[in-house]
Design an enzyme around this catalytic site. Structure first.
Site, PDB file in Angstrom:
ATOM      1  N   ASP A 222       0.851  -1.175   0.000  1.00 60.65           N
ATOM      2  CA  ASP A 222       0.000   0.000   0.000  1.00 60.65           C
ATOM      3  C   ASP A 222       0.897   1.239   0.000  1.00 60.65           C
ATOM      4  OD1 ASP A 222      -2.232   1.675   0.116  1.00 60.65           O
ATOM      5  OD2 ASP A 222      -3.264   0.402   1.557  1.00 60.65           O
ATOM      6  N   TRP A 223       0.279   2.398  -0.023  1.00 61.03           N
ATOM      7  CA  TRP A 223       0.949   3.692  -0.171  1.00 61.03           C
ATOM      8  C   TRP A 223       2.056   3.872   0.875  1.00 61.03           C
ATOM      9  CZ3 TRP A 223      -0.093   7.635  -3.727  1.00 61.03           C
ATOM     10  CH2 TRP A 223       0.439   8.886  -3.439  1.00 61.03           C
TER      11      TRP A 223
END
Length: 757
Positions: A284-285
């Protein structure tokens, strides 16, 4: 094409380092291509960079980015879109880089690209996997036309704490229903051929137990026992794997102290080795970088090594792989074959998408213009919105409204809030695309007076007086209450589940007029609204319904659409009752309404939720007959049993009934939940019509995660229950399992065969 096939379609170009005596293109398979790659080019495939921001797509694609692409330092971009600009970016990759490897283009297309459908929690309330599949198919069609190959959806995290803002993105609290919605979305996004020009790669997220974050606080850690992990939280991910999801995204949070993005036991050992899944795994980010903040990595190089060992193939925007993976490999050469594995998986999905055959097939500007927000897509969005609405209360059959209902006072800022109907993930959806409740009601009824009254963001009560004045001059009140879009979504956790702003004050003032009061409840999570239940005559949960929200709600208010949705997440009476999921363990002292008894309850409120899982009313009624079984016993090794129940529309209007099958194992080697969903069917019935619904269960669907840490089907009696909601069981029976046998996968991940006659 299946993962692992060798299709020699890669075009190589001469490099300064390796002169080629033949300037013509050389066709290579993936392994050959990897052999020709430098270390920097391999690492480049593991790098996903921002092409812009979510509200400023493509804004970072300047000369410096193009140079990175030419040097082979990027494998993917997110926050990009547009057939024409992405064609040019792809051209640079395939025509101006040494190896000509195409890029992957990605975006969070969660519930629509330009044609925005209801938020996922709403669509799950349809209890119709076809709704989920249709939205994903249309989202894929529009996204692919805009040059995209990949979406970061579906989100399949089981969510049992409505304080968590991201409950809006999933299918609620149940593993079985969540599994059906997960596989439906994977089918919709990817179709039957991932290489088709109108399909995109699903990015099922967030692998682990993100939905179990402590206190419903986004990004917080999860403390989940292995049985609950296997039986509940991982089940929808396994269903997505069975459906062929081409990629997963890791969760931000830690599980039992181990951050998912660096969790080798969870990702490499279980997901890859035990499940046999071979797709692309994305962080994820900035989650690789966040391994430092978690306290499990001392340097960025350490973080890169942890993530690669865990088999995370691609680093989203943190540039930890780009800048620090080479140093990690130099320190630990054992990482090099893991790098090759990651590169192979990335190249494989690029090949399966057909990008080596035709890197420009996603860049047809005429197709892009033709498919966006087409009439067919809007019609599908409206149908989905209508099927997602849940009638929570209808005292005295106030609904449906008569066409000659007289003056309607439409109260509440949310009734005219187009932006909120797009939800917190709106991709390329535009507020001007939305038909609001106000616009639709004013178009459908000749006498509507709209007054905002109060909204969910303001503590200003000054508009309440005007709302009350309008209500007193009306024949019926329709009040749009709830949360605007920005109360739910990522980083939108709440400590309270009350109506925000001055809406409770507004509600009380409207109720005091004595006029019939219909509450249209909007938002992205279950709320604790006992005052709404007490003061409103009717309550419609309409969530955030997308571009066709207004017409769908108005059609439901006037009875052109008979609401058939059911809750997929329980509504608690107060925030202190959370979690209120239906499938809890029984306890040695089960909750009893009698406060004089010492039982597992709160002393200051009833033992039940306000609205239970599976709850939903209709403008008609349904009757259930007795259960018929194909047999009274089932062999643990490979046996099946069919459960059949007749259902009749006993009212005067046509409508839908959601037939729900639950099970319980009352005596087992470990304590079992009081109920577990094992099948459902949404059926249409004309007045007086009867249909038989049959559910065929396999023995593997009765398995449990044993104390020894394995799936096991145990002998004994199983209770089977069929009804209209988890708290509205209409028929019961039992079946006996004979013998014992190992299970296969999480029972909730296994679909039940349903037949309606």
């Amino acid at each position: 094409m299946a993962f692992g096939e060798t299709v020699p379609q890669v075009i190589d170009r001469p490099s300064p380092e390796v002169a080629s005596p033949d300037p013509s293109p050389i066709r290579l398979d993936i392994d050959s291509l990897i052999e020709r790659m430098t270390l920097a080019e391999k690492i480049g495939q593991l790098v996903q960079r921002m092409g812009g921001r979510s509200k400023a797509l493509n804004s970072r694609l300047g000369p410096d980015e193009l140079e990175k692409v030419r040097r082979g330092e990027v494998g993917s971009y997110l926050h990009v879109a547009g057939a024409a600009p992405l064609r040019e970016l792809q051209r640079v990759a395939v025509e101006e880089s040494r190896l000509g490897i195409p890029l992957l283009f990605a975006m969070d297309v969660v519930h629509g690209y330009r044609t925005i459908f209801p938020v996922p929690l709403a669509m799950s309330a349809s209890w119709d996997p076809q709704v989920m599949e249709d939205h994903a198919r249309i989202a894929a069609r529009e996204s692919a036309a805009a040059g995209l190959h990949w979406t970061f959806a579906p989100m399949v995290d089981v969510a049992r704490d409505p304080r968590w803002g991201r409950i809006v993105e999933g299918a609620g609290e149940d593993a079985y229903l969540g599994s059906r919605m997960a596989e439906a979305q994977v089918r919709g996004f990817q179709g039957s051929d991932l290489g088709a020009a109108d399909t995109i790669m699903a990015g099922t997220k967030h692998f682990g137990a993100y939905g179990a974050a402590e206190g419903g606080r986004d990004y917080a850690g999860a403390e989940v026992g292995m049985r609950t992990m296997q039986e509940v939280y991982l089940a929808p991910f396994r269903a997505a794997a069975e459906a062929g999801t081409a990629s997963y995204m890791t969760a931000f949070n830690a599980l039992d102290g181990v951050p998912t993005t660096g969790n080798e036991a969870l990702l490499r050992t279980m997901l890859r080795d035990q499940w046999g899944w071979e797709g692309l795994l994305l962080s994820d980010w900035r989650a690789v970088e966040e391994l430092l903040a978690h306290g499990v990595a001392g340097t960025r190089s350490d973080a890169a090594g942890l993530a690669l060992r865990a088999s995370v193939d691609m680093d989203m925007v943190a540039d930890v792989y780009a800048a620090d993976l080479a140093a990690a490999i130099a320190t630990d050469p054992a990482l090099l074959p893991m790098l090759d594995q990651a590169v192979r998986r990335i190249l494989t999905v690029k090949r399966d998408l057909g990008l080596f055959d035709d890197p420009y097939k996603y860049h047809d500007t005429q197709r892009e213009a033709a498919v966006m927000l087409s009439a067919d897509h809007r019609a599908a969005a409206r149908a989905s919105a209508e099927r997602s609405i849940v009638l929570l209360k209808n005292e005295g059959n106030v609904l449906p409204l008569a066409r000659d209902a007289g003056r309607i006072a439409l109260i509440g800022a949310l009734a005219d809030d187009a932006l909120s109907q797009l939800g917190s993930w709106r991709a390329r959806g535009q507020a001007e695309d939305v038909v609001t409740l106000r616009a639709a009601l004013e178009a459908a009824h000749p006498d509507v007076r709209y007054v905002p009254g109060a909204d969910s963001r303001s503590d200003d009560p000054s508009g309440i007086a005007a709302a009350v004045a309008a209500a007193r001059q009306s024949d019926i009140i329709v009040a749009a209450l709830g949360e605007d879009f920005d109360w739910s979504g990522e980083a939108r956790s709440r400590s309270s589940l009350d109506l925000p702003g001055r809406q409770r004050e507004l509600l009380a003032a409207l109720a005091a007029t004595g006029k019939p009061l219909v509450v249209v409840l909007m938002g992205g999570r279950p709320l604790a609204i006992p005052e709404v239940d007490a003061q409103a005559d009717a309550v419609l949960a309409t969530w955030l319904l997308g571009v066709e929200a207004g017409p769908a709600i108005v059609n439901t208010l006037f009875g052109d659409n008979n609401p058939g949705g059911r809750l997929t997440a329980s509504f608690p009476r107060s925030v202190g009752q959370v979690p209120a999921n239906y499938d809890h363990l029984p306890s040695g002292r089960p909750a009893d309404p009698d406060i004089a008894k010492d039982t597992a309850r709160y002393m200051d409120q009833p033992i039940t939720p306000l609205y239970a899982f599976g709850h939903g009313l209709s403008y008609t009624t349904a009757g259930y007959g007795p259960i018929a079984l194909s047999g009274k016993s089932i062999a643990a090794a490979g046996g099946t049993v069919t459960v059949t129940v007749p259902v009749t529309n006993t009212g005067i209007l046509a409508g839908d009934e959601v037939v729900q099958l639950y099970m319980r194992d009352p005596v087992a080697s470990v304590s079992r939940p009081v109920q577990q969903l094992r099948g459902f069917a949404r059926i249409r019935l004309e007045p007086g019509e009867s249909r038989s619904v049959s559910f065929t269960l396999t023995a593997a669907q009765f398995a449990l995660w044993s104390a020894a840490g394995e799936w096991q089907v145990e002998p004994g009696e199983i209770e089977l229950m069929v009804g209209s909601a988890s708290n509205d069981i209409r028929a019961r029976t039992t079946v006996t399992i004979t013998g014992s046998a190992p299970g296969t996968i999480a029972p909730a991940a296994i679909p039940t065969v349903v037949a309606v006659r």
